[in-house]
Enzyme design. Structure first.
Site, PDB file in Angstrom:
ATOM      1  N   VAL A  77       0.897  -1.076   0.139  1.00 15.86           N
ATOM      2  CA  VAL A  77      -0.190   0.291  -0.403  1.00 15.86           C
ATOM      3  C   VAL A  77       0.548   1.089  -0.048  1.00 15.86           C
ATOM      4  O   VAL A  77       1.702   1.343   0.498  1.00 15.86           O
ATOM      5  CB  VAL A  77      -1.101   0.000   1.794  1.00 15.86           C
ATOM      6  CG1 VAL A  77      -1.804   1.246   1.165  1.00 15.86           C
ATOM      7  CG2 VAL A  77      -1.886  -1.158   1.151  1.00 15.86           C
ATOM      8  N   ALA A 122       4.179   4.334   2.299  1.00 16.26           N
ATOM      9  CA  ALA A 122       3.913   2.600   1.979  1.00 16.26           C
ATOM     10  C   ALA A 122       4.617   1.994   3.312  1.00 16.26           C
ATOM     11  O   ALA A 122       5.164   1.971   4.313  1.00 16.26           O
ATOM     12  CB  ALA A 122       5.281   2.607   0.839  1.00 16.26           C
ATOM     13  N   LYS A 123       3.614   0.864   2.956  1.00 15.43           N
ATOM     14  CA  LYS A 123       3.761  -0.584   3.704  1.00 15.43           C
ATOM     15  C   LYS A 123       3.108  -1.618   3.081  1.00 15.43           C
ATOM     16  O   LYS A 123       2.658  -1.694   1.779  1.00 15.43           O
ATOM     17  CB  LYS A 123       3.340  -0.775   5.153  1.00 15.43           C
ATOM     18  CG  LYS A 123       3.533  -0.945   6.064  1.00 15.43           C
ATOM     19  CD  LYS A 123       5.036  -0.647   7.037  1.00 15.43           C
ATOM     20  CE  LYS A 123       5.251  -1.799   7.859  1.00 15.43           C
ATOM     21  NZ  LYS A 123       5.331  -0.632   8.904  1.00 15.43           N
ATOM     22  N   GLY A 124       3.828  -2.766   3.260  1.00 14.19           N
ATOM     23  CA  GLY A 124       3.592  -4.236   2.374  1.00 14.19           C
ATOM     24  C   GLY A 124       3.692  -5.215   3.543  1.00 14.19           C
ATOM     25  O   GLY A 124       4.237  -5.228   4.529  1.00 14.19           O
TER      26      GLY A 124
END
Ligand code: GLU
Length: 433
Positions: A77, A122-124
C-alpha cells in the site's frame, strides 16, 4: 494565481475506510480527525490523508518442499507520495490484513514527514507465519511477492525495508529479484540490506537507537533521571533489545521483559547483553537466568519508570492502561496504544512518546542508506549515528514545542507537524490533471 477550490467534494467512503471501522485503519482515521482543527487552511486537503493513494493485493503462489502449491495473500500500500517516493517496511505475519497494512502505510507517511525525510508513506505484508516455512520456501515466497509488487516499487517509486519477521536476508532476496527483473543491479530499491550489498552501517540498531535518543530527551523534559530508572520492555528484537541495551548502558535498570515466549523480571536489573545473546540463540526471553518468571499479564503491573512497547499493535488497551506505573511510555512498535488507552494514560499524567516519532530512527537510517546507494559512497558508523541523533533530537524538539503551544499530546503534536508538511507539499504540487 487563483487559490484552489476551498472545498473538495467528498464521496462516501466505503465501510472499510471509515473511522468507526474497528482496527488500525479506523484508529488512524480518528487520529487524523483529531488534528484537522489545527491544520488551518491546509485542512481543505485533509481528505487526501484519509484514503491510500494506491493499494495492491497480490496472490503469492509457491511450491512447498512437499511438492504441493500454497497460495499466500500479499499487499503493498502506498498511502501518500506528496513528499517523495513511498517508503516503509514489509511484514510477514499470520494476522496481517489489508486494513492493517493501510494503517501502517499511513503511519509511515506521518513518521517520514515528522522527521522530515523526503518520502511519502508505504507498507507491505504477507499473511503468513514465516516460522512454518523452510528457508527455501521463505525465499521463494519473498521472491514471488517481490516480483508481483515489482510493478509499483522501485528506487524512485517505493522503497521497502524490514519490519516484523523480515530481515537483511529477505531484503537481499528482494533486491536480487527486482534487479533480475530490471536487468540491472538496483541496490536502492530496498533498505535494511546486508552491508555487503549496499546496506548501511548502523541500520540494524537504528530504530532502537532512535527510541533511546528521543526517550532520553522526553525523560529530561519531565525531570526523569535515566540513571537508576526502571525500564520494562515488551518485545526484545531489533527494537526493544537495542533500546533496552542503550538504556542499560546509560545507567537504567531493565527490570522486566515480555515477548511471545513469556515474561521475566529481575528487580536488580537484567543482564541485557546476556539476554540479547539468549534471545538470539533460543528465539525468546523464556528460560533466561537469573530472572524470575512473570505471568504474561502481570507484565503491565510491574513497577517501572519507563515502559517500551516494542512488539505489535494494540497492546496497551483499556484493560491494562490503568495499571501501568511508568511515567513515560516510549512506543517502539507501531500502533501499540489504542486511542482509549491513550486517553487513560493522558488523564493519569503518563507521557506517551508516540510511534510516529519514537521509532522513526529506523527509517531515518534507511534514508541514509538510500542516499549512500545513490552516491555509491558509504559513511562511517559514527557519522551515521551522529546524523541520526541530530535528526531525532530536532524532530523531537519541534514536536515538543507544538505540544506546548497547543496544549496537546505528543501524538497530536506529531500529527500536526507531519500533516502540515504533507499537505503543504500537496498544496504546492496541486491536483493533476
Ligand atoms: N519498518 C520500519 C518502520 O516501521 C522501517 C521502515 C523503513 O526503514 O522504510 O518504521
Amino acid at each position: 494565481m487563483t487559490a484552489p477550490s476551498p472545498v473538495l467534494p467528498v464521496h462516501a467512503l466505503p465501510s472499510y475506510l471509515q473511522a468507526d471501522h474497528l482496527g488500525p485503519w479506523g484508529i488512524y482515521l480518528q487520529q487524523v480527525d483529531r488534528v484537522t482543527p489545527y491544520l488551518g487552511n491546509l485542512a481543505r486537503w485533509v481528505e487526501t490523508l484519509k484514503r491510500p493513494k494506491r493499494a495492491l493485493i497480490v496472490d503469492v503462489p509457491i511450491h512447498l518442499d512437499n511438492g504441493t502449491v500454497a497460495h499466500f495473500e500479499g499487499y503493498r500500500v502506498q498511502h501518500n507520495t506528496s513528499r517523495g517516493p513511498g517508503k516503509g517496511g514489509v511484514r510477514f505475519h499470520q494476522d496481517v490484513t489489508l486494513s492493517e497494512v493501510m494503517a501502517l502505510s499511513a503511519w509511515m507517511s506521518i513518521k517520514n514527514a515528522a522527521v522530515n525525510v523526503p518520502y511519502g508513506g508505504a507498507k507491505g505484508g504477507i499473511r503468513v507465519d514465516p516460522k512454518t516455512l523452510s528457508r527455501g520456501e521463505l525465499e521463494r515466497m519473498t521472491r514471488r511477492y517481490t516480483s508481483e509488487i515489482g510493478i509499483i516499487i522501485g528506487p524512485t517509486k517505493d522503497i521497502p525495508a524490514p519490519d516484523v519477521n523480515t530481515n537483511e536476508q529477505i531484503m537481499a532476496w528482494m533486491m536480487d529479484t527486482y534487479s533480475m527483473n530490471e536487468g540491472a543491479t538496483s541496490t536502492g530499491v530496498v533498505t535494511g540490506k546486508p552491508i555487503d550489498l549496499g546496506g548501511s552501517l548502523g541500520r540494524r540498531e537504528a530504530t532502537g537507537r532512535g527510541v533511546y535518543t528521543v526517550g532520553a530527551e522526553a525523560a529530561r523534559r519531565i525531570g526523569l533521571e535515566i540513571k537508576g530508572a526502571r525500564v520494562a520492555v515488551q518485545g526484545f528484537g531489533n527494537v526493544g533489545g537495542v533500546a533496552g541495551k542503550l538504556f542499560a548502558e546509560a545507567g537504567a535498570r531493565v527490570v522486566a521483559v515480555q515477548d511471545h515466549t513469556g515474561a521475566i523480571y529481575r528487580e536488580a536489573g537484567l543482564d541485557v547483553p546476556a539476554l540479547m545473546a539468549h534471545v538470539a540463540e533460543t528465539g525468546g526471553v523464556a528460560g533466561f537466568a537469573p530472572a524470575e518468571v512473570l505471568d504474561k499479564n502481570k507484565f503491565w503491573d510491574v513497577p517501572c519508570d519507563i515502559l517500551i512497547p516494542a512488539a505489535l499493535e494494540g497492546q496497551i488497551t483499556e484493560a491494562n492502561a490503568g495499571r501501568i506505573t511508568a511515567r513515560l511510555v516510549i512506543e517502539g512498535a507501531n500502533g501499540p496504544t489504542t486511542p482509549q488507552a491513550d486517553d487513560i494514560l493522558h488523564d493519569r499524567g503518563v507521557l506517551v512518546l508516540p510511534d510516529v516519532i519514537a521509532n522513526a530512527g529506523g527509517v531515518t537510517v534507511s534514508y541514509f542508506e538510500w542516499v549512500q546507494d545513490f552516491s555509491s559512497f558509504f559513511w562511517t558508523e559514527d557519522e551515521i549515528n551522529a546524523r541520526l541523533v541530530k535528526v531525532m533530537r530536532e524532530a523531537f524538539a519541534a514536536v515538543w514545542q507544538v505540544a506546548e503551544d497547543h496544549k496537546v499530546s505528543l501524538r497530536t503534536a506529531t500529527f500536526i507537524v507531519a500533516c502540515k508538511r504533507i499537505l503543504h507539499s500537496r498544496d504546492l504540487r496541486g491536483l493533476y490533471p
